[in-house]
Each structure stands twice: as structure tokens, then as C-alpha cells.
Motif scaffolding. Structure first.
Motif, mmCIF file in Angstrom:
data_model
loop_
_atom_site.group_PDB
_atom_site.id
_atom_site.type_symbol
_atom_site.label_atom_id
_atom_site.label_comp_id
_atom_site.label_asym_id
_atom_site.label_seq_id
_atom_site.Cartn_x
_atom_site.Cartn_y
_atom_site.Cartn_z
ATOM 1 N N MET A 1 -24.900 -2.009 5.504
ATOM 2 C CA MET A 1 -23.426 -1.215 5.339
ATOM 3 C C MET A 1 -22.168 -1.848 6.382
ATOM 4 S SD MET A 1 -22.793 2.812 5.415
ATOM 5 C CE MET A 1 -22.746 3.060 7.043
ATOM 6 N N ILE A 2 -21.171 -2.015 5.897
ATOM 7 C CA ILE A 2 -20.310 -2.495 6.740
ATOM 8 C C ILE A 2 -19.389 -1.314 6.893
ATOM 9 C CG2 ILE A 2 -18.159 -4.029 7.011
ATOM 10 C CD1 ILE A 2 -20.106 -6.108 5.479
ATOM 11 N N THR A 3 -18.734 -0.937 8.135
ATOM 12 C CA THR A 3 -17.900 0.196 8.555
ATOM 13 C C THR A 3 -16.661 -0.264 8.783
ATOM 14 O OG1 THR A 3 -19.950 1.495 9.239
ATOM 15 C CG2 THR A 3 -17.677 2.152 9.885
ATOM 16 N N ILE A 4 -15.644 0.312 7.873
ATOM 17 C CA ILE A 4 -14.089 -0.199 8.466
ATOM 18 C C ILE A 4 -13.506 1.082 8.618
ATOM 19 C CG2 ILE A 4 -12.167 -1.345 7.113
ATOM 20 C CD1 ILE A 4 -14.074 -2.848 5.321
ATOM 21 N N ALA A 5 -12.685 1.162 9.654
ATOM 22 C CA ALA A 5 -12.035 2.135 10.198
ATOM 23 C C ALA A 5 -10.557 2.021 9.769
ATOM 24 C CB ALA A 5 -12.302 2.446 11.507
ATOM 25 N N LEU A 6 -9.957 2.906 9.311
ATOM 26 C CA LEU A 6 -8.306 2.661 9.079
ATOM 27 C C LEU A 6 -8.044 3.838 10.407
ATOM 28 C CD1 LEU A 6 -6.700 1.387 7.045
ATOM 29 C CD2 LEU A 6 -9.010 1.766 6.366
ATOM 30 N N TYR A 7 -7.453 3.084 11.418
ATOM 31 C CA TYR A 7 -7.156 3.798 12.546
ATOM 32 C C TYR A 7 -5.896 3.363 13.400
ATOM 33 C CZ TYR A 7 -7.185 5.037 17.559
ATOM 34 O OH TYR A 7 -6.836 5.607 18.583
ATOM 35 N N SER A 8 -5.012 4.347 13.725
ATOM 36 C CA SER A 8 -3.881 4.083 14.669
ATOM 37 C C SER A 8 -3.739 5.434 15.414
ATOM 38 C CB SER A 8 -2.890 4.122 13.608
ATOM 39 O OG SER A 8 -1.465 4.023 14.399
ATOM 40 N N MET A 9 -3.152 5.378 16.677
ATOM 41 C CA MET A 9 -2.687 6.387 17.362
ATOM 42 C C MET A 9 -1.838 7.040 16.917
ATOM 43 S SD MET A 9 -2.493 5.282 21.496
ATOM 44 C CE MET A 9 -3.270 3.651 21.735
ATOM 45 N N LYS A 10 -0.881 6.608 15.899
ATOM 46 C CA LYS A 10 0.379 7.056 15.337
ATOM 47 C C LYS A 10 0.016 7.499 14.133
ATOM 48 C CE LYS A 10 4.692 4.762 16.035
ATOM 49 N NZ LYS A 10 4.987 5.415 17.318
ATOM 50 N N GLY A 11 0.825 8.615 14.068
ATOM 51 C CA GLY A 11 0.678 9.512 12.709
ATOM 52 C C GLY A 11 1.639 9.070 11.726
ATOM 53 N N GLY A 12 1.181 9.214 10.244
ATOM 54 C CA GLY A 12 2.006 9.056 9.195
ATOM 55 C C GLY A 12 2.450 7.445 8.948
ATOM 56 N N VAL A 13 1.379 6.560 9.381
ATOM 57 C CA VAL A 13 1.667 5.092 9.156
ATOM 58 C C VAL A 13 1.031 4.653 8.037
ATOM 59 C CG1 VAL A 13 2.157 4.764 11.862
ATOM 60 C CG2 VAL A 13 -0.120 4.576 10.694
ATOM 61 N N GLY A 14 0.275 5.148 7.248
ATOM 62 C CA GLY A 14 -0.272 4.543 6.121
ATOM 63 C C GLY A 14 -1.733 4.394 6.202
ATOM 64 N N LYS A 15 -2.322 5.209 7.106
ATOM 65 C CA LYS A 15 -3.894 5.148 7.188
ATOM 66 C C LYS A 15 -4.545 5.525 6.132
ATOM 67 C CE LYS A 15 -3.944 7.634 11.039
ATOM 68 N NZ LYS A 15 -2.482 7.709 11.158
ATOM 69 N N THR A 16 -4.342 6.779 5.607
ATOM 70 C CA THR A 16 -5.032 7.432 4.464
ATOM 71 C C THR A 16 -4.622 6.663 3.163
ATOM 72 O OG1 THR A 16 -4.905 9.486 5.540
ATOM 73 C CG2 THR A 16 -5.111 9.541 3.342
ATOM 74 N N ALA A 17 -3.411 6.276 2.991
ATOM 75 C CA ALA A 17 -2.977 5.418 1.834
ATOM 76 C C ALA A 17 -3.887 4.127 1.617
ATOM 77 C CB ALA A 17 -1.690 5.344 1.849
ATOM 78 N N ALA A 18 -3.871 3.647 2.565
ATOM 79 C CA ALA A 18 -4.988 2.028 2.773
ATOM 80 C C ALA A 18 -6.398 2.444 2.517
ATOM 81 C CB ALA A 18 -4.686 1.491 4.266
ATOM 82 N N ALA A 19 -6.886 3.539 3.331
ATOM 83 C CA ALA A 19 -8.359 3.920 3.175
ATOM 84 C C ALA A 19 -8.709 4.208 1.678
ATOM 85 C CB ALA A 19 -8.685 5.188 4.025
ATOM 86 N N VAL A 20 -7.767 4.951 1.064
ATOM 87 C CA VAL A 20 -8.043 5.624 -0.480
ATOM 88 C C VAL A 20 -7.966 4.286 -1.321
ATOM 89 C CG1 VAL A 20 -6.694 6.790 -2.151
ATOM 90 C CG2 VAL A 20 -7.140 7.805 0.163
ATOM 91 N N ASN A 21 -7.149 3.202 -1.090
ATOM 92 C CA ASN A 21 -6.878 2.291 -2.043
ATOM 93 C C ASN A 21 -8.087 1.183 -1.720
ATOM 94 O OD1 ASN A 21 -4.598 2.725 -4.050
ATOM 95 N ND2 ASN A 21 -3.653 3.259 -2.026
ATOM 96 N N LEU A 22 -8.221 1.127 -0.405
ATOM 97 C CA LEU A 22 -9.234 -0.212 -0.183
ATOM 98 C C LEU A 22 -10.455 0.241 -0.562
ATOM 99 C CD1 LEU A 22 -8.076 -1.351 3.175
ATOM 100 C CD2 LEU A 22 -7.757 -2.445 1.095
ATOM 101 N N ALA A 23 -10.805 1.661 -0.429
ATOM 102 C CA ALA A 23 -12.248 2.246 -0.774
ATOM 103 C C ALA A 23 -12.433 2.383 -2.385
ATOM 104 C CB ALA A 23 -12.285 3.566 -0.443
ATOM 105 N N HIS A 24 -11.089 2.407 -3.057
ATOM 106 C CA HIS A 24 -11.397 2.344 -4.417
ATOM 107 C C HIS A 24 -11.428 0.801 -4.874
ATOM 108 C CE1 HIS A 24 -9.166 1.425 -8.520
ATOM 109 N NE2 HIS A 24 -10.290 2.508 -8.780
ATOM 110 N N LEU A 25 -10.748 -0.076 -4.248
ATOM 111 C CA LEU A 25 -11.007 -1.655 -4.785
ATOM 112 C C LEU A 25 -12.352 -2.036 -4.536
ATOM 113 C CD1 LEU A 25 -7.524 -2.717 -3.601
ATOM 114 C CD2 LEU A 25 -8.486 -2.829 -5.952
ATOM 115 N N ALA A 26 -12.952 -1.668 -3.347
ATOM 116 C CA ALA A 26 -14.279 -1.871 -3.148
ATOM 117 C C ALA A 26 -15.326 -1.506 -4.119
ATOM 118 C CB ALA A 26 -14.818 -1.175 -1.327
#
Ligand code: ATP
Ligand code: MG
Length: 255
Positions: free
Chosen positions: A1-26
């Protein structure tokens, strides 16, 4: 299993949007995929229209084992499961702090499901905390969405210093530009500068588009809702790069 984190100190930069779409594409590529919502705000759970069970909470989460298995939910997409968050995840830091080996707990929790999934995506809360340290330890690849402004770059550089200080491998951190607007010269200049200075910057750029902002209205990955759109193609290009990294392929430097 490969673990990919969408992480940033900053809020509201698109972490969730990317996590949701990348997970769907995977999962669309046929990979058995789990997305874990680590954010008490529960945005990725909400996008997939999934709620955690009544009895699930931060203590069950950090205990791992059956509590995790019982709370992993199937999404509407074949091969894509989600571990939802609870508001009590706001206490994850405190709960972790009470443990021995408090900085490697997340890795241990997810090692128990590592045979069941090819990819694990971690949708992280903003900030830099014990949860973040666990994420930086557990992840094979850390993707950092970066809105191309000087202040974001400064925050990103602070992450590099933090990782060095804590002896994490900074080579696994890959920033990508998020919410980028090509008509803004500041964005273009910042992207050019950082791409030339940091060879880990990914070539794919996620544009600022209202169709991505509207994910909150249609509550689906845009890669499922509007697969032919410019934005969905941008996430697909990002996924292709990330998949290559995960396969250990050498990246070609980009100009
Ligand atoms: N590329 C984009 N273009 C336009 N809007 C976007 C884009 N990416 C995200 N958004 C919107 O910006 C807001 C913040 O995005 P998102 O939730 O993905 O960020 P985040 O980094 O996960 O935030 P948080 O730190 O609060 O978890 C949301 O309303 C989202 O719909
Ligand atoms: Mg988020």
C-alpha cells in the motif's frame, strides 16, 4: 500500500479537493483505494455523502484494529472506500500525546489495512501539530497544494525547515500549484521561480475554476461529475505524475 498525504500548514488551499479527486482517479484505474478523512471539519466525508457511525471517535481511531475496520465505508465508486472523520478528531493531538510512540501511531494504524488497499490517501487538517508529524512519518509521498503567492512559498519553505529539524525525509515532499490563475502575473512569476528552484515541484497545475468550487454543490469528485472538463483533466494529469512517483519512476525535470 502506498500512502499519499495531502498536507499543508495553510488552510483552504485545495487539499481536500485534490484528495477526493486523486482517490477517485486511483480507484477508476482499478487500484483498491482508501481515503481517510483526518480533518474534524469532515469535508471529504461530506463530498462522498458519508457520515461516521455514532460510536466512532478519536479514541477508537487511534486504537486502530476493529474500530477502523468497522468504520470504513464503501463509496458510490467501485474500489473506493472512505474512513470518515468525526468532530472529536479535533482532539487527535491530545489523544496521540498520551501514547507511547506518539509520532508513529498513524503508520501503525494503517499498517493493519495495508494488504487490503493499493493506495491510501490522507486528507489532512491544516496546521502543524502532532497529527501532522504522524502524517509526515506515515506518508510515502506528501503532496502540498501551493497557491502561487510569495507568502505560500514562505510557508512551504518553513515546512522544509521543520522536516529537516525533525529528521523527516524532505525528498518525499512534492508541491503542486493549486488554485492557480494564469492571468495573474504574480501567480505566473511565482510558479516559474519555484519550479526552477525546487526540482520536486510537479508539472501539473490545478487551475482556479468555479467548477471545482462547485464540488460543494454537486458533492462528487469533479473527475466523476464532469470527466471531460478542463479541471478534471488537470487532476488526471496530476494523478498521472503521482502514479509515476509511486511506481518509483525517475521524473524528467520540467522547464
Ligand atoms: N482549484 C480550485 N478552484 C476553485 N475553487 C477551489 C479549488 N480548489 C478548492 N476550491 C474551493 O476552495 C475551498 C477550499 O478548498 P479545499 O477544501 O479543497 O481546501 P483545503 O486545503 O482542504 O481546506 P482546509 O484547510 O479547510 O481543509 C473549497 O470551497 C473548495 O471548493
Ligand atoms: Mg480540507
Amino acid at each position: 500500500m502506498i500512502t499519499i498525504a495531502l498536507y499543508s500548514m495553510k488552510g483552504g488551499v485545495g487539499k481536500t479537493a485534490a484528495a477526493v479527486n486523486l482517490a477517485h482517479l486511483a480507484s477508476s484505474d482499478g487500484f483498491r483505494t482508501l481515503i481517510c478523512d483526518l480533518d474534524p471539519q469532515g469535508a471529504s466525508s461530506w463530498y462522498f455523502r458519508i457520515r461516521a457511525g455514532k460510536n466512532f471517535n478519536s479514541s477508537k481511531f487511534i486504537k486502530g484494529g476493529r474500530g477502523i475496520d468497522e468504520n470504513i465505508k464503501g463509496t458510490d465508486y467501485p474500489g473506493l472506500d472512505l474512513l470518515p472523520s468525526k468532530l472529536s478528531f479535533r482532539n487527535l493531538d491530545l489523544a496521540l500525546d498520551d501514547l507511547k510512540k506518539s509520532k508513529t501511531r498513524l503508520r501503525k494504524i494503517f499498517s493493519e489495512v495495508s494488504d487490503e488497499y493499493d493506495y491510501l490517501f490522507l486528507d489532512c487538517p491544516p496546521g502543524i501539530s502532532l497529527v501532522s508529524e504522524n502524517v509526515l512519518d506515515a506518508a510515502d509521498i506528501v503532496l502540498v497544494p501551493l497557491v502561487p503567492t510569495p507568502l505560500s512559498v514562505l510557508t512551504f519553505e518553513k515546512l522544509g525547515s521543520f522536516m529537516d529539524k525533525k529528521e523527516f525525509d524532505a525528498a518525499k515532499v512534492y508541491p503542486f500549484f493549486s488554485m492557480a490563475e494564469r492571468r495573474k502575473s504574480l501567480h505566473v512569476e511565482t510558479m516559474e521561480r519555484l519550479s526552477s528552484e525546487n526540482r520536486n515541484v510537479l508539472a501539473s497545475v490545478i487551475p482556479y475554476r468555479s467548477e471545482i468550487e462547485r464540488m460543494g454543490v454537486y458533492r462528487e469528485p469533479i473527475t466523476a461529475h464532469m470527466p471531460g472538463s478542463f479541471s478534471a483533466k488537470a487532476y488526471s494529469a496530476l494523478w498521472a505524475e503521482v502514479k509515476d512517483l509511486a511506481a518509483g519512476n525517475v521524473r524528467k525535470p520540467h522547464g
